[in-house]
Write a protein that holds these residues in place. Structure first.
Motif, PDB file in Angstrom:
ATOM      1  N   PRO A  88       0.810  -1.229   0.000  1.00  0.00           N
ATOM      2  CA  PRO A  88       0.000   0.000   0.000  1.00  0.00           C
ATOM      3  C   PRO A  88       0.843   1.279   0.000  1.00  0.00           C
ATOM      4  CG  PRO A  88      -0.920  -1.579   1.516  1.00  0.00           C
ATOM      5  CD  PRO A  88       0.410  -2.139   1.066  1.00  0.00           C
ATOM      6  N   GLN A  89       2.102   1.191   0.390  1.00  0.00           N
ATOM      7  CA  GLN A  89       2.979   2.353   0.371  1.00  0.00           C
ATOM      8  C   GLN A  89       3.742   2.484  -0.945  1.00  0.00           C
ATOM      9  OE1 GLN A  89       3.223  -0.020   3.014  1.00  0.00           O
ATOM     10  NE2 GLN A  89       1.718   1.163   4.143  1.00  0.00           N
ATOM     11  N   GLY A  90       3.597   1.505  -1.834  1.00  0.00           N
ATOM     12  CA  GLY A  90       4.381   1.484  -3.058  1.00  0.00           C
ATOM     13  C   GLY A  90       3.746   2.218  -4.230  1.00  0.00           C
ATOM     14  N   ALA A  91       4.566   2.481  -5.215  1.00  0.00           N
ATOM     15  CA  ALA A  91       4.135   3.208  -6.406  1.00  0.00           C
ATOM     16  C   ALA A  91       3.086   2.430  -7.203  1.00  0.00           C
ATOM     17  CB  ALA A  91       5.342   3.509  -7.295  1.00  0.00           C
ATOM     18  N   ALA A  92       3.264   1.125  -7.321  1.00  0.00           N
ATOM     19  CA  ALA A  92       2.317   0.320  -8.103  1.00  0.00           C
ATOM     20  C   ALA A  92       0.937   0.345  -7.462  1.00  0.00           C
ATOM     21  CB  ALA A  92       2.821  -1.111  -8.246  1.00  0.00           C
ATOM     22  N   TYR A  93       0.887   0.182  -6.148  1.00  0.00           N
ATOM     23  CA  TYR A  93      -0.403   0.205  -5.452  1.00  0.00           C
ATOM     24  C   TYR A  93      -1.095   1.545  -5.663  1.00  0.00           C
ATOM     25  CZ  TYR A  93      -3.952  -0.527  -1.885  1.00  0.00           C
ATOM     26  OH  TYR A  93      -5.152  -0.673  -1.231  1.00  0.00           O
ATOM     27  N   ARG A  94      -0.349   2.627  -5.520  1.00  0.00           N
ATOM     28  CA  ARG A  94      -0.942   3.958  -5.689  1.00  0.00           C
ATOM     29  C   ARG A  94      -1.517   4.123  -7.088  1.00  0.00           C
ATOM     30  NH1 ARG A  94       3.483   5.216  -2.564  1.00  0.00           N
ATOM     31  NH2 ARG A  94       4.652   6.085  -4.308  1.00  0.00           N
ATOM     32  N   SER A  95      -0.805   3.645  -8.102  1.00  0.00           N
ATOM     33  CA  SER A  95      -1.314   3.725  -9.475  1.00  0.00           C
ATOM     34  C   SER A  95      -2.587   2.907  -9.644  1.00  0.00           C
ATOM     35  CB  SER A  95      -0.253   3.236 -10.469  1.00  0.00           C
ATOM     36  OG  SER A  95       0.857   4.098 -10.476  1.00  0.00           O
ATOM     37  N   LEU A  96      -2.588   1.698  -9.098  1.00  0.00           N
ATOM     38  CA  LEU A  96      -3.776   0.845  -9.189  1.00  0.00           C
ATOM     39  C   LEU A  96      -4.949   1.445  -8.419  1.00  0.00           C
ATOM     40  CD1 LEU A  96      -2.015  -2.606  -8.795  1.00  0.00           C
ATOM     41  CD2 LEU A  96      -3.080  -1.710 -10.880  1.00  0.00           C
ATOM     42  N   GLU A  97      -4.654   2.053  -7.286  1.00  0.00           N
ATOM     43  CA  GLU A  97      -5.700   2.677  -6.482  1.00  0.00           C
ATOM     44  C   GLU A  97      -6.326   3.864  -7.233  1.00  0.00           C
ATOM     45  OE1 GLU A  97      -6.138   3.747  -1.822  1.00  0.00           O
ATOM     46  OE2 GLU A  97      -4.346   4.536  -2.811  1.00  0.00           O
ATOM     47  N   ILE A  98      -5.505   4.702  -7.810  1.00  0.00           N
ATOM     48  CA  ILE A  98      -5.999   5.856  -8.573  1.00  0.00           C
ATOM     49  C   ILE A  98      -6.861   5.401  -9.742  1.00  0.00           C
ATOM     50  CG2 ILE A  98      -5.270   7.743 -10.106  1.00  0.00           C
ATOM     51  CD1 ILE A  98      -2.831   8.059  -8.158  1.00  0.00           C
ATOM     52  N   ALA A  99      -6.467   4.309 -10.386  1.00  0.00           N
ATOM     53  CA  ALA A  99      -7.211   3.784 -11.533  1.00  0.00           C
ATOM     54  C   ALA A  99      -8.452   2.997 -11.115  1.00  0.00           C
ATOM     55  CB  ALA A  99      -6.299   2.899 -12.380  1.00  0.00           C
ATOM     56  N   GLY A 100      -8.637   2.760  -9.822  1.00  0.00           N
ATOM     57  CA  GLY A 100      -9.789   1.999  -9.353  1.00  0.00           C
ATOM     58  C   GLY A 100      -9.671   0.505  -9.596  1.00  0.00           C
ATOM     59  N   LEU A 101      -8.445  -0.007  -9.635  1.00  0.00           N
ATOM     60  CA  LEU A 101      -8.223  -1.417  -9.967  1.00  0.00           C
ATOM     61  C   LEU A 101      -7.813  -2.289  -8.780  1.00  0.00           C
ATOM     62  CD1 LEU A 101      -6.386  -1.003 -13.381  1.00  0.00           C
ATOM     63  CD2 LEU A 101      -8.753  -1.697 -12.988  1.00  0.00           C
ATOM     64  N   VAL A 102      -7.727  -1.735  -7.596  1.00  0.00           N
ATOM     65  CA  VAL A 102      -7.280  -2.516  -6.438  1.00  0.00           C
ATOM     66  C   VAL A 102      -8.187  -3.724  -6.200  1.00  0.00           C
ATOM     67  CG1 VAL A 102      -6.948  -2.473  -3.929  1.00  0.00           C
ATOM     68  CG2 VAL A 102      -6.052  -0.617  -5.340  1.00  0.00           C
ATOM     69  N   ASP A 103      -9.490  -3.515  -6.223  1.00  0.00           N
ATOM     70  CA  ASP A 103     -10.419  -4.628  -6.006  1.00  0.00           C
ATOM     71  C   ASP A 103     -10.585  -5.479  -7.255  1.00  0.00           C
ATOM     72  OD1 ASP A 103     -10.895  -3.972  -3.327  1.00  0.00           O
ATOM     73  OD2 ASP A 103     -12.465  -2.551  -3.883  1.00  0.00           O
TER      74      ASP A 103
END
Length: 115
Positions: A88-103
């Protein structure tokens, strides 16, 4: 597989799942490497789970996200669960979160898939 900006290693975790460990940047120039690695892993898979480890990815562009979505679709066609590991602190997670792809992509903070 090693590219200029992206390194991909195939590993197994303690649960027997196959893990693609990525390090570096996933952008327009390296996304095809990621997609090929996912397809190759699916072709060789003996477990029912493929983990794509993005914890060491320093940049994830939309092309990389598209490669992950395409990989997830191919995995589903083969009856394989594809799980993304990203801190959750990483760059990839942040990108996925912004794109709405985490779930959508089943992003987990750990490499080991849930039991």
């Amino acid at each position: 597989m090693v590219g200029e900006l992206l390194e991909v290693k195939t590993l197994r975790d303690e649960s027997g799942a196959q893990v693609l460990g990525l390090a570096g940047e996933v952008d327009l120039s390296t996304a095809p490497t990621l997609e090929k690695a996912i397809l190759a892993a699916l072709g060789e898979l003996t477990a029912r789970t493929l983990v794509v480890d993005l914890t060491k990815v320093t940049f994830l562009a939309s092309a990389g996200m598209s490669a992950l979505i395409a990989g997830r679709e191919r995995a589903a066609e083969k009856g394989v669960e594809m799980v993304i590991a990203a801190s959750p602190q990483g760059a990839a997670y942040r990108s996925l979160e912004i794109a709405g792809l985490v779930d959508v992509l089943r992003v987990r903070p750990e490499v080991t898939p849930p039991a």
